[in-house]
Design a protein around this motif. Structure first.
Motif, short mmCIF file in Angstrom:
data_model
loop_
_atom_site.label_atom_id
_atom_site.label_comp_id
_atom_site.label_asym_id
_atom_site.label_seq_id
_atom_site.Cartn_x
_atom_site.Cartn_y
_atom_site.Cartn_z
N ASN A 53 0.82 -1.22 0.00
CA ASN A 53 0.00 0.00 0.00
C ASN A 53 0.85 1.27 0.00
O ASN A 53 0.53 2.25 -0.66
N GLU A 54 1.94 1.21 0.77
CA GLU A 54 2.78 2.40 0.89
C GLU A 54 3.45 2.77 -0.43
O GLU A 54 3.49 3.94 -0.82
N GLU A 55 3.95 1.73 -1.12
CA GLU A 55 4.60 1.98 -2.40
C GLU A 55 3.60 2.52 -3.42
O GLU A 55 3.89 3.45 -4.17
N VAL A 56 2.40 1.91 -3.43
CA VAL A 56 1.36 2.36 -4.37
C VAL A 56 1.00 3.82 -4.06
O VAL A 56 0.86 4.64 -4.97
N ALA A 57 0.87 4.09 -2.77
CA ALA A 57 0.51 5.45 -2.37
C ALA A 57 1.56 6.45 -2.85
O ALA A 57 1.22 7.54 -3.33
N ARG A 58 2.82 6.06 -2.75
CA ARG A 58 3.89 6.97 -3.16
C ARG A 58 3.85 7.21 -4.68
O ARG A 58 4.05 8.33 -5.13
N VAL A 59 3.58 6.15 -5.42
CA VAL A 59 3.54 6.29 -6.89
C VAL A 59 2.37 7.18 -7.30
O VAL A 59 2.50 8.05 -8.16
N LEU A 60 1.22 6.98 -6.66
CA LEU A 60 0.03 7.73 -7.07
C LEU A 60 -0.11 9.08 -6.37
O LEU A 60 -1.01 9.85 -6.70
N GLY A 61 0.75 9.31 -5.40
CA GLY A 61 0.68 10.57 -4.66
C GLY A 61 -0.53 10.63 -3.76
O GLY A 61 -1.17 11.68 -3.61
N LYS A 62 -0.91 9.49 -3.16
CA LYS A 62 -2.08 9.43 -2.25
C LYS A 62 -1.61 8.95 -0.88
O LYS A 62 -0.46 8.54 -0.71
N THR A 63 -2.55 8.93 0.06
CA THR A 63 -2.22 8.38 1.36
C THR A 63 -2.51 6.87 1.33
O THR A 63 -3.26 6.39 0.46
N THR A 64 -1.94 6.13 2.29
CA THR A 64 -2.18 4.68 2.30
C THR A 64 -3.65 4.38 2.58
O THR A 64 -4.21 3.41 2.04
N GLY A 65 -4.28 5.23 3.39
CA GLY A 65 -5.71 5.04 3.66
C GLY A 65 -6.53 5.18 2.39
O GLY A 65 -7.45 4.39 2.13
N ALA A 66 -6.17 6.18 1.59
CA ALA A 66 -6.89 6.41 0.33
C ALA A 66 -6.70 5.23 -0.61
O ALA A 66 -7.63 4.80 -1.30
N VAL A 67 -5.48 4.68 -0.62
CA VAL A 67 -5.19 3.52 -1.48
C VAL A 67 -6.03 2.32 -1.04
O VAL A 67 -6.60 1.59 -1.86
N ASN A 68 -6.13 2.15 0.26
CA ASN A 68 -6.92 1.05 0.80
C ASN A 68 -8.39 1.17 0.38
O ASN A 68 -9.02 0.20 -0.07
N ALA A 69 -8.91 2.38 0.51
CA ALA A 69 -10.31 2.62 0.14
C ALA A 69 -10.50 2.39 -1.36
O ALA A 69 -11.50 1.78 -1.78
N LEU A 70 -9.54 2.87 -2.13
CA LEU A 70 -9.62 2.69 -3.60
C LEU A 70 -9.62 1.20 -3.96
O LEU A 70 -10.35 0.77 -4.85
N GLN A 71 -8.81 0.44 -3.24
CA GLN A 71 -8.71 -1.00 -3.52
C GLN A 71 -10.07 -1.69 -3.27
O GLN A 71 -10.52 -2.48 -4.10
N HIS A 72 -10.71 -1.35 -2.15
CA HIS A 72 -12.01 -1.96 -1.85
C HIS A 72 -13.05 -1.61 -2.90
O HIS A 72 -13.79 -2.46 -3.37
N ARG A 73 -13.07 -0.34 -3.26
CA ARG A 73 -14.05 0.11 -4.25
C ARG A 73 -13.80 -0.58 -5.59
O ARG A 73 -14.74 -1.02 -6.27
N ALA A 74 -12.50 -0.67 -5.94
CA ALA A 74 -12.15 -1.27 -7.23
C ALA A 74 -12.53 -2.75 -7.26
O ALA A 74 -13.08 -3.24 -8.26
N LEU A 75 -12.28 -3.45 -6.16
CA LEU A 75 -12.61 -4.89 -6.12
C LEU A 75 -14.12 -5.09 -6.24
O LEU A 75 -14.58 -5.99 -6.95
N ARG A 76 -14.89 -4.25 -5.55
CA ARG A 76 -16.34 -4.36 -5.60
C ARG A 76 -16.83 -4.13 -7.02
O ARG A 76 -17.65 -4.88 -7.54
N LYS A 77 -16.28 -3.11 -7.65
CA LYS A 77 -16.74 -2.79 -9.01
C LYS A 77 -16.32 -3.89 -9.98
O LYS A 77 -17.12 -4.30 -10.83
N LEU A 78 -15.10 -4.37 -9.82
CA LEU A 78 -14.62 -5.44 -10.71
C LEU A 78 -15.47 -6.69 -10.53
O LEU A 78 -15.83 -7.36 -11.52
#
Lengths: 180, 312
Positions: A145-170
């Motif tokens: 999560n931390e590496e992804v957050a750094r690449v996307l310029g987001k916080t780890t919490g935001a990455v976590n939330a994005l992951q859940h939303r993405a999995l649900r949509k997928l």
């Protein structure tokens, strides 16, 4: 085992062998990142190569105190992808589906596997860009999560939330297409 | 409702699990042979060709040699500027009205005023500049020079006006001492100008007259404002006033403006002031003893101003 950061330092000092080891370590995750994000293998191949060229020519700009080498390389990849998508936005959606249809499996890949991959690529392309990035980096590039957050310029919490939303949509898209 | 929400949550979790399972079960793509086998050598070749082309087109400002040269040029500029300023300052100290460096002299005076943060120091500086102007006038007369007289008058009036207006804004405890000194100084000027009027050439005469008048007017205003006999200048012997013989004013202060203790006609020759009053000629000994006045004069002579002219 020497870390990528140490290898990068050696490569910056002119050690070609060190860069070869970096290439070996990052080739798969980077290629997969582009493969799942784009509709064409050739594009994925070209962009992967471009990332390595940029890494090599800008090695002196890498600062290990700011980010890991992998994050840095993926940041370059992400920027290239964004540029590529911006250029490709002019292309019609039909053209992209046609490209996916005509994308031939590589030698040694079974048709069934290729079918599954094509389906996943189509479903992923239906997700919003950021959600897709998070899934691809986490599941196909072995990034935390931390590496992804750094690449996307987001916080780890935001990455976590994005992951859940993405999995649900997928999950929803796969369900609609009868892949469950 | 709760059941419905629970059902939705469960459905979402199931979707997430299904998607996760699908992602994990999907086999990754094969890496193309071109990338795996020849990719590295292609990357190396591309990188070196880009480096070469970039090296040729590197912007001039990014080259280390350019930075070094720029630093050197800047250093030389700073040194030349600093050296030039010092030389001009030193050379302009003795500049007379009408000479090329007189403008620089005035500029440095104004710059010093600008950088002084205390109004009291500003007032002291303006007073020292007034003294300096009178010294210039003396030299102009002595040398018989007439060039730059208009400029001289302009600067003298500006300094007078500046000192007078600054006195309004200094703290009251300092204003009294400063105004007393200013008045004393003006009276000195008045006496000097009165003498000079006799020797002035026809070209310098109107300038001198004007300066004399302004000096007198300023003295009158100062007396009125600070109560040193200004309220009743015409009435001899009145408290705070100036008698016809230059006798001591009612406030008993020691200053030529109110006559001073030695203002007796038997003791000294009386000189009429521009404002109509009269006073004894300046006492050299007394002036030399006044550290305040001496400080201003020294500052004038040296061309610099000391911050501790007077121990308050």
């Amino acid at each position: 085992m020497i870390s990528l950061e140490e290898l990068a330092q050696e490569a910056a000092e002119g050690d070609k062998g060190a860069f070869a080891r970096i290439y070996e370590a990052l080739l798969e995750p980077l290629y997969r990142y582009f493969y799942w994000n784009l509709s064409s293998r050739e594009e994925a191949e070209d962009l992967t190569q471009e990332v390595f060229v940029r890494c090599l020519t800008h090695l002196d700009a890498f600062d290990r105190r700011k980010a890991s080498f992998k994050s840095w390389a993926f940041r370059i990849a992400h920027n290239l992808l964004v540029d590529n998508l911006r250029r490709g936005r002019r292309r019609a959606g039909e053209e992209i589906s046609a490209e996916l249809e005509s994308d031939q499996p590589a030698v040694g890949e079974s048709l069934e596997e290729e079918e599954r991959r094509r389906a996943l690529r189509e479903c992923l392309l239906e997700l919003p860009s950021l959600q897709r990035q998070v899934l691809i980096m986490k599941y196909f590039a072995d990034m935390g999560n931390e590496e992804v957050a750094r690449v996307l310029g987001k916080t780890t919490g935001a990455v976590n939330a994005l992951q859940h939303r993405a999995l649900r949509k997928l999950g929803g898209v796969l369900d609609e297409r009868g892949w469950h | 409702m709760a059941l419905k929400l629970f059902g939705r949550g469960r459905e979402a979790a199931e979707l997430e699990l299904a998607a996760e399972a699908f992602l994990e079960e999907t086999p990754p793509p094969e890496i193309p042979r071109a990338l795996r086998d020849y990719g590295l050598s292609r990357v190396m070749a591309l990188a070196s060709s880009r480096e070469e082309s970039r090296g040729g087109k590197e912007p001039v400002h990014r080259r280390p040699a350019f930075a070094r040269r720029l630093a050197l040029i800047l250093l030389v500029c700073v040194l030349v500027l600093a050296g030039g300023t010092s030389v001009t300052y030193a050379a302009s100290l003795d500049a007379m009205p009408g000479s090329t460096l007189y403008g620089s002299k005035i500029f440095f005076e104004r710059a010093l005023l600008f950088f002084t943060i205390s109004r009291t120091e500003d007032a002291r500086l303006e007073m020292s500049y007034c003294e300096r102007r009178v010294q210039e006038l003396e030299r102009l007369l002595r040398g018989g020079e007439e060039q730059g007289r208009e400029r001289w008058l302009q600067e003298y009036l500006r300094n007078l006006d500046g000192a007078e207006s600054l006195l309004d804004s200094v703290p009251p405890q300092e204003a009294e001492a400063l105004s007393s000194h200013f008045l004393e100084m003006l009276e000195g000027h008045s006496i000097l100008m009165h003498d000079m009027r006799r020797d002035a050439t026809s070209a310098l005469s109107p300038i001198l007259e004007r300066a004399y008048e302004e000096c007198g007017a300023c003295m009158t205003r100062m007396r009125k404002r600070y109560g040193q006999g200004g309220g009743d200048l015409e009435s001899p012997g009145m408290p705070g006033g100036c008698n016809e013989n230059g006798g001591a004013g009612g406030d008993g202060r020691v200053s030529p403006g109110n006559g001073g203790p030695s203002g007796s006609p038997e003791q000294e020759e009386l000189i009429p002031h521009a404002d109509g009053s009269s006073a004894a000629p300046p006492d050299e000994h007394r002036q030399a003893e006044d550290p305040y006045r001496q400080g201003c004069k020294d500052a004038c002579d040296k061309g610099s101003f000391s911050w501790n002219l007077r121990e308050d």
